[in-house]
Design an enzyme around this catalytic site. Structure first.
Site, short mmCIF file in Angstrom:
data_model
loop_
_atom_site.label_atom_id
_atom_site.label_comp_id
_atom_site.label_asym_id
_atom_site.label_seq_id
_atom_site.Cartn_x
_atom_site.Cartn_y
_atom_site.Cartn_z
N ARG A 134 91.45 29.26 24.71
CA ARG A 134 89.88 29.18 23.96
C ARG A 134 89.76 27.67 23.78
O ARG A 134 90.13 26.59 23.68
CB ARG A 134 90.06 29.73 22.89
CG ARG A 134 90.38 31.09 22.79
CD ARG A 134 90.68 31.82 21.71
NE ARG A 134 90.59 33.14 21.71
CZ ARG A 134 91.79 33.94 22.06
NH1 ARG A 134 92.95 33.18 22.49
NH2 ARG A 134 91.72 35.35 22.25
N HIS A 174 89.18 31.66 28.49
CA HIS A 174 89.36 31.76 30.15
C HIS A 174 88.34 31.51 30.74
O HIS A 174 88.22 32.25 31.88
CB HIS A 174 89.88 33.14 29.93
CG HIS A 174 91.46 33.54 29.74
ND1 HIS A 174 92.26 32.46 29.12
CD2 HIS A 174 91.92 34.70 29.11
CE1 HIS A 174 93.27 33.14 28.68
NE2 HIS A 174 93.00 34.34 28.49
N HIS A 181 97.82 34.78 34.58
CA HIS A 181 97.75 35.73 33.50
C HIS A 181 98.32 37.18 33.99
O HIS A 181 98.01 38.28 33.60
CB HIS A 181 96.54 35.76 32.91
CG HIS A 181 96.08 36.52 31.83
ND1 HIS A 181 96.42 37.31 31.07
CD2 HIS A 181 95.34 35.63 30.74
CE1 HIS A 181 96.27 37.26 29.71
NE2 HIS A 181 95.61 36.31 29.81
N ASP A 199 100.28 35.90 19.86
CA ASP A 199 99.32 35.49 20.75
C ASP A 199 99.02 34.05 20.41
O ASP A 199 97.82 33.58 19.97
CB ASP A 199 98.00 36.21 20.72
CG ASP A 199 97.07 35.87 21.67
OD1 ASP A 199 97.17 35.12 22.50
OD2 ASP A 199 95.73 36.67 21.57
N GLU A 237 102.02 32.63 29.89
CA GLU A 237 100.93 31.61 30.34
C GLU A 237 101.45 30.33 30.28
O GLU A 237 100.79 29.64 29.19
CB GLU A 237 99.43 32.18 29.98
CG GLU A 237 99.36 33.49 29.89
CD GLU A 237 98.05 33.79 28.92
OE1 GLU A 237 97.04 33.50 29.17
OE2 GLU A 237 98.45 34.61 27.78
C1 GLA Z 1 95.19 35.36 26.21
C2 GLA Z 1 94.74 35.37 24.95
C3 GLA Z 1 94.62 36.53 24.27
C4 GLA Z 1 93.80 37.54 24.85
C5 GLA Z 1 94.24 37.74 26.50
C6 GLA Z 1 93.39 38.60 27.11
O1 GLA Z 1 96.44 35.49 26.51
O2 GLA Z 1 95.48 34.35 24.23
O3 GLA Z 1 94.18 36.33 23.11
O4 GLA Z 1 92.45 37.11 25.08
O5 GLA Z 1 94.23 36.41 27.03
O6 GLA Z 1 93.13 39.86 26.66
#
Ligand code: GLA
Length: 390
Positions: free
Chosen positions: A118, A143, A217, A289, A354
């Site tokens: 982000r 993304h 991803h 996350d 990732e």
């Molecule tokens: C990344 C983001 C998550 C989500 C996924 C896709 O990993 O960090 O918050 O948006 O991609 O769903």
């Protein structure tokens, strides 16, 4: 004389025919034998995206491990690996055809760019100029925007070397695409080795100062895609610190210790053990996350993470040259997606590791930066090594 001649002809024909039959048999024998342990790359049709035919490339190594990649979004569609008994399963979530990815995807298996994760308020300033991006995740840019690198068609060229098979993907992202400055020439090389490694080498150059943060991803489920959730997987993250976020998943700028928190994966820990703890960071994200700050030794490929599944023994080690890794526990999967083989992907049915630079670096001067200037080359190597444990 005539009779002798006739015999001779019959004899010679018989010898030739026997020879032919034997040779074809041997040929088949060698071909079959070769097939089991041969490295290979095949191309087939995978449907249409943006009105264009796209392809699916199947990379096979000597151990029979297979990775399928499409040039739409550079998406890894499947990863077929053995368990501890040699039983093969597809451990990556995805769709059977490109139409599935075009319709809706939470970035299954894709190349992510220009900026992985982000950018806060979908804005950043570079060399005194403010750039405004699409807000495609609440108030933020996620993304790479509405049509990121996961949704474009890449040029593809298969390559076969002595011990590897691979796919070279290239894409020119035009100046201003999704609001980012500079014509960005991107190259992503996927390589499958005979050590069951999937290598991803990302490079990029620009003609104007810009920002780049490319990642991969794939959603992994080591029991096989669609076979339950990943909370029983065991995770290690080579990270003493992580970057806490606000409730929109944007880092606060703080680098916090994982010690004494559910974010501590410095020792092998079952993912589900603390995932629903009453801990603000987990509440914000509905699970894991977050970006972990990798304990780095120098600049090269660094061991970042290991995930394993005790039932099958399948495991993945993750290495990369990036400073961080986003561990996402598939919290947003909710059963609305039916993927390959008609399998329904429920909450936490896949996890992502990732490797990347930290989220929102252009707005966080204390984070390592990902500015790319003309004349420089952006480089990010990732290795996912598939292994088995006893
Ligand atoms: C990344 C983001 C998550 C989500 C996924 C896709 O990993 O960090 O918050 O948006 O991609 O769903």
């Amino acid at each position: 004389m005539k009779i002798i001649k006739a015999y001779r002809i019959i004899f010679c024909t018989a010898v030739i025919l026997t020879g032919l039959v034997l040779c074809s048999g041997m040929g088949r024998f060698y071909k079959d034998k070769g097939k089991a342990g041969q490295m290979d790359i095949n191309k087939e049709a995978f449907g249409k995206a943006d009105g264009k035919e796209v392809s699916l490339y199947t990379l096979t190594n000597k151990n029979g491990m297979q990775v399928k990649i499409t040039n739409y979004g550079g998406i890894v569609v499947s990863i077929i690996v053995p368990d501890r008994n040699g039983e093969m399963a597809d451990v990556a979530l995805g769709y059977d055809s490109v139409e599935g990815y075009v319709a809706v995807t939470p970035y299954f298996g894709a190349i992510i760019g220009r900026y992985g994760n982000r950018i806060g308020n979908a804005k950043f300033t570079l060399e005194g100029k403010e750039y405004t991006l699409a807000k495609n995740d609440g108030p933020n840019n996620l993304h790479g925007g509405v049509k990121g690198f996961d949704k474009v068609i890449w040029n593809a060229k298969p390559v076969k070397e002595k011990d590897t098979v691979g796919l070279i993907l290239t894409y020119l992202s035009k100046d201003g695409e999704e609001g980012f400055p500079g014509n960005l020439d991107v190259k992503v090389v996927y390589t499958l080795t005979n050590k069951n490694e999937l290598k991803i080498e990302n490079t990029a150059t620009t003609d104007k100062t810009t920002i780049v943060n490319l990642t991969h991803h794939s959603y992994f489920n080591l029991k096989g895609h669609g076979n339950g959730d990943i909370t029983d997987h065991v995770l290690v993250l080579n990270a003493d610190n992580f970057t806490p976020t606000d409730n929109t998943a944007i880092p606060t700028g703080e680098i916090a210790s994982v010690k004494g928190t559910p974010m501590d994966f410095t020792k092998p820990t079952v993912i589900g053990e603390r995932i629903d703890d009453d801990y603000e960071q987990l509440k914000f994200a509905g699970g894991y996350d977050h970006n972990w700050v990798i304990n780095r030794k120098g600049k090269g490929l660094q061991y970042m993470a290991k995930v394993s599944e005790p039932g099958t023994g399948r495991a993945i080690e993750v290495y990369s040259t990036a400073p961080g890794v986003q561990f996402y526990s598939g919290n947003f999967l909710d059963g609305t997606i039916t993927g390959k083989d008609g399998k329904v992907y429920n909450k936490r049915f896949g996890l992502c590791l990732e490797p990347q630079n930290y989220p929102d670096t252009p707005n966080k001067p204390n984070f390592p930066q990902c500015t790319l200037k003309p004349g420089e080359t952006y480089k990010h190597d990732i290795v996912y090594k598939f292994t088995v444990e006893k």
